[in-house]
Design an enzyme around this catalytic site. Structure first.
Site, PDB file in Angstrom:
ATOM      1  CE1 TYR A   1       4.597  22.955  11.483  1.00 15.02           C
ATOM      2  CE2 TYR A   1       4.391  23.120   9.104  1.00 15.02           C
ATOM      3  CZ  TYR A   1       4.883  22.482  10.208  1.00 15.02           C
ATOM      4  OH  TYR A   1       5.673  21.363  10.065  1.00 15.02           O
TER       5      TYR A   1
ATOM      6  N   GLY B   1      18.807  23.140  10.787  1.00 16.43           N
ATOM      7  CA  GLY B   1      18.448  24.476  11.261  1.00 16.43           C
ATOM      8  C   GLY B   1      19.334  25.574  10.683  1.00 16.43           C
TER       9      GLY B   1
ATOM     10  CE  LYS C   1      22.131  30.560   8.083  1.00 19.40           C
ATOM     11  NZ  LYS C   1      20.725  31.067   8.096  1.00 19.40           N
TER      12      LYS C   1
END
Length: 313
Positions: free
Chosen positions: A53, A210, A216
């Site tokens: 990451y 996601g 949204k």
């Protein structure tokens, strides 16, 4: 926050986990400090990272911040299974690479052990028995307390878990981490049954698809959203007719309950049979507080049935 046992183990974790995939890249140190403090104050314990990451930035940042909240309060989970290649990370689950990954993670995290160490991906670079032997060595050397896998198909999960239980002395798998949401229910076909039959806890990632399930994207793509950046592919795949129908179903349920779409979608995943703790990846403390607001909520059975119906194949 309520705690749940991780599979058939003695390890308890909060029933929402904090993901750190964006730490050190899209989340700076100030924001990460606020996120971790807010999460721990709410009773959260499970913090999930990985050696890859942010090219290591996530683990390094978490390592700097853990001392501020108390390492002993956290269940730290990381992952290995990649090595550097000329064109970017390469899957490699050989014992050599995995144990190198683990040592790198411990150095970055400034700790002598992780509570849960996971193989990030399945790879044909090494036989399953070699990969599992690396997990055994991680536990017997004291560098990991429990072990698990991620992104395994059902047959791969069953093979690995059965291998570990076949002979006394091997370390049984504790968990599997897989994508799971109302927009992606693929693991219900084989992974969830395999996890259930072998006693593994399930840690879903991307439980909000996601961010699509928050609603949204109903009227467009917000300028600073994931869908407008380099991760747009993870969003675009859910903006089809099926995805829009699911989002509208979630929105209707939210309106009827007086909840937000985020709360509806997250509670649905959190309370699915076999799930231990969804991993949520908020970017700000404000977003995380919205997520943590689901703690006392439970979906009525008729809403669960309606969501199952609209999100099914």
């Amino acid at each position: 926050m309520l705690q749940r046992a991780l599979g058939h183990t003695g390890l308890s974790v909060s029933r929402l986990g904090l993901g750190t995939a964006m730490w050190g890249t899209q989340v700076d140190e100030h924001e990460a400090r606020d996120l971790l403090g807010t999460y721990v104050d709410a009773g959260g314990t499970l913090v999930d990272t990985a050696v890859m990451y942010g090219a290591g930035a996530s683990e390094e940042l978490l390592g700097r911040l853990m001392g501020e909240v108390g390492r002993e309060q956290l269940v730290v989970a990381s992952k290995g299974g990649f090595r550097a290649g000329p064109d970017g990370p390469v899957r490699d689950t050989s014992r050599r690479t995995l144990l190198q990954n683990l040592d790198t993670s411990l150095e970055r995290l400034r700790t002598d052990h992780v509570d849960l160490w996971q193989v990030h991906v399945w790879s044909d670079a090494a036989p399953v028995e070699e990969t599992m032997a690396a997990l055994d060595q991680a536990v017997t050397s004291g560098r990991a307390r429990y072990v698990g896998v991620c992104n395994y198909a059902g047959w791969q999960l069953a093979q690995a878990a059965t291998w570990q239980r076949a002979i006394p002395g091997r370390v049984p798998l504790a968990s599997t981490q897989e994508e799971y949401s109302l927009l992606n229910r693929d693991l219900e076909r084989e992974v969830l049954p395999a996890a259930r039959s072998t006693g593994l806890g399930v840690l879903p990632y991307s439980p909000l698809g996601g961010g699509v399930l928050t609603g949204k994207y109903r009227t467009g793509t917000p300028a600073h959203s994931r869908g407008a950046g380099r991760l747009s592919a993870s969003v675009d795949r859910y903006l089809d007719d099926h995805g829009r129908a699911v989002v509208e179903g979630v929105a209707r349920a939210a309106d009827g309950l007086g909840w937000t779409p985020l709360q509806v979608a997250l509670v649905w995943v959190r309370d699915r049979p076999g799930v231990t703790a969804p991993i949520v990846g908020a970017r700000t403390a404000t977003q995380l507080k919205d997520v943590l607001g689901v703690e006392g909520l439970t979906l009525p059975p008729e809403i669960v049935a309606a969501l199952d119906d609209v999100s099914g194949d």
